[in-house]
Scaffold this motif. Sequence first.
Motif, short mmCIF file in Angstrom:
data_model
loop_
_atom_site.label_atom_id
_atom_site.label_comp_id
_atom_site.label_asym_id
_atom_site.label_seq_id
_atom_site.Cartn_x
_atom_site.Cartn_y
_atom_site.Cartn_z
N ALA A 163 0.80 -1.17 -0.03
CA ALA A 163 -0.02 -0.05 -0.20
C ALA A 163 0.96 1.33 -0.06
O ALA A 163 0.54 2.35 -0.76
CB ALA A 163 -1.10 -0.06 1.27
N THR A 164 1.98 1.24 0.81
CA THR A 164 2.79 2.59 0.96
C THR A 164 3.71 2.60 -0.58
O THR A 164 4.12 3.63 -0.85
CB THR A 164 3.66 2.59 2.06
N ASP A 165 4.00 1.55 -1.13
CA ASP A 165 4.86 1.46 -2.09
C ASP A 165 4.18 1.88 -3.49
O ASP A 165 4.50 2.38 -4.86
CB ASP A 165 5.65 0.20 -2.50
N HIS A 166 2.78 1.32 -3.57
CA HIS A 166 2.07 1.30 -4.90
C HIS A 166 0.67 1.97 -4.78
O HIS A 166 0.09 2.03 -5.94
CB HIS A 166 2.21 -0.04 -5.54
N VAL B 89 0.02 5.38 8.98
CA VAL B 89 -0.39 6.44 9.71
C VAL B 89 -0.15 6.15 11.52
O VAL B 89 0.27 7.16 12.17
CB VAL B 89 -2.12 6.66 9.64
N ASP B 90 -0.10 4.84 11.72
CA ASP B 90 0.03 4.61 13.04
C ASP B 90 0.54 2.97 13.23
O ASP B 90 0.08 2.53 12.27
CB ASP B 90 -1.12 4.88 14.13
N LYS B 91 1.57 2.70 13.88
CA LYS B 91 1.88 1.32 14.08
C LYS B 91 2.20 1.09 15.45
O LYS B 91 2.71 1.53 16.47
CB LYS B 91 3.08 0.85 13.50
N ARG C 118 0.05 -4.27 17.93
CA ARG C 118 -1.04 -4.96 17.71
C ARG C 118 -1.54 -4.75 16.22
O ARG C 118 -2.32 -5.51 15.60
CB ARG C 118 -1.88 -4.61 18.69
N PHE C 119 -1.30 -3.33 15.67
CA PHE C 119 -2.00 -3.21 14.71
C PHE C 119 -0.90 -2.12 13.87
O PHE C 119 -0.22 -1.48 14.18
CB PHE C 119 -3.42 -2.54 14.72
N THR C 120 -1.37 -2.18 12.33
CA THR C 120 -0.78 -1.30 11.57
C THR C 120 -2.09 -0.37 10.97
O THR C 120 -2.76 -1.09 10.40
CB THR C 120 0.08 -1.72 10.42
N LEU C 121 -1.88 0.96 10.95
CA LEU C 121 -2.87 1.84 10.35
C LEU C 121 -2.27 2.38 9.09
O LEU C 121 -1.45 3.22 9.12
CB LEU C 121 -3.47 2.74 11.40
N ILE C 122 -2.94 2.33 8.08
CA ILE C 122 -2.31 2.99 6.61
C ILE C 122 -3.54 3.73 6.12
O ILE C 122 -4.67 3.25 5.83
CB ILE C 122 -1.95 2.07 5.88
N GLY C 123 -3.25 4.83 5.25
CA GLY C 123 -3.92 5.37 4.44
C GLY C 123 -3.45 6.56 3.94
O GLY C 123 -2.11 6.98 4.21
N LYS D 177 -9.35 4.64 5.77
CA LYS D 177 -8.08 3.90 5.87
C LYS D 177 -8.06 2.40 6.21
O LYS D 177 -9.20 1.71 6.04
CB LYS D 177 -7.54 4.46 7.36
N LEU D 178 -7.15 1.68 6.28
CA LEU D 178 -7.27 0.60 6.57
C LEU D 178 -6.47 0.17 7.79
O LEU D 178 -5.35 0.48 7.99
CB LEU D 178 -6.61 -0.50 5.21
N THR D 179 -7.02 -0.82 8.69
CA THR D 179 -6.30 -1.26 9.64
C THR D 179 -5.88 -2.56 9.81
O THR D 179 -7.09 -3.42 9.43
CB THR D 179 -7.33 -0.87 11.14
#
Length: 236
Positions: A27-30, A36-38, A41-46, A53-55
């Motif tokens: 997601a971050t490369d392409h 957003v946060d890591k 327990r989880f990684t939050l991306i957007g 976003k996706l968690t």
Amino acid sequence: MLVRVNPKTLDHVALWVADRDPIADFATDHLGMHVVDKTDRFTLIGSDARRGKLTLFDAEGPRQRGALEHVALRVNRLERALRAVPDDVDVERQDGSAYFDLYEGLRLGLVEAETAVDYDLDHVALRSADPSATANEYRRLGFSLVEPGLSGAPRVEVGGAYVEFHEGDPSDDGEPLLNHIAVLVDSAESHIDEAKQLGVEIADVVDAANTYAVFLWGPEGVKIEYVEHKPTFALK
């Protein structure tokens, strides 16, 4: 309908995955996103912390698709977005959109439509034993019933994004890929009160550093989070 429930936007889609790093890296490369946060327990991306976003939550694998058909992201220019997708990814094109399978059963889509922020959430597609009836049930959870989109599937709307319902088996043998769907609200507390009055089952209430949220059990075992951003919310 939950009269005091007024979801503002589709905030995030949360997934259970055995290995979150490959999905986050893709997601971050392409896909124009960033972490957003890591936590442990989880990684939050957007692409924007205040948009869809996706968690990615840690879980034992393998996971089952179950209720989740796909998650689709909205982009202004589909062809430009597809140029960032690696050539070895098998892309299935549909009218104004494209879909591909990623890792652990996660299927992502790109939908061309006007958007203030590229890679915002466009829709979540869920499998349902009775799509029309399920779409109608979501009305009592604060979603608006709208006309079908390009897929022809029944769907509901929240803040310009959608949840659509495809004919299929939502069962997952207790190992779902989908953790929950989250919508942003002004007051999580009012949703707790209204859910109690109408007999909607509350799964959990979470008071975190930046958010306050109530989780309700929606149709066919899908968990819906009503999340309130606290004044301290400062994610970017």
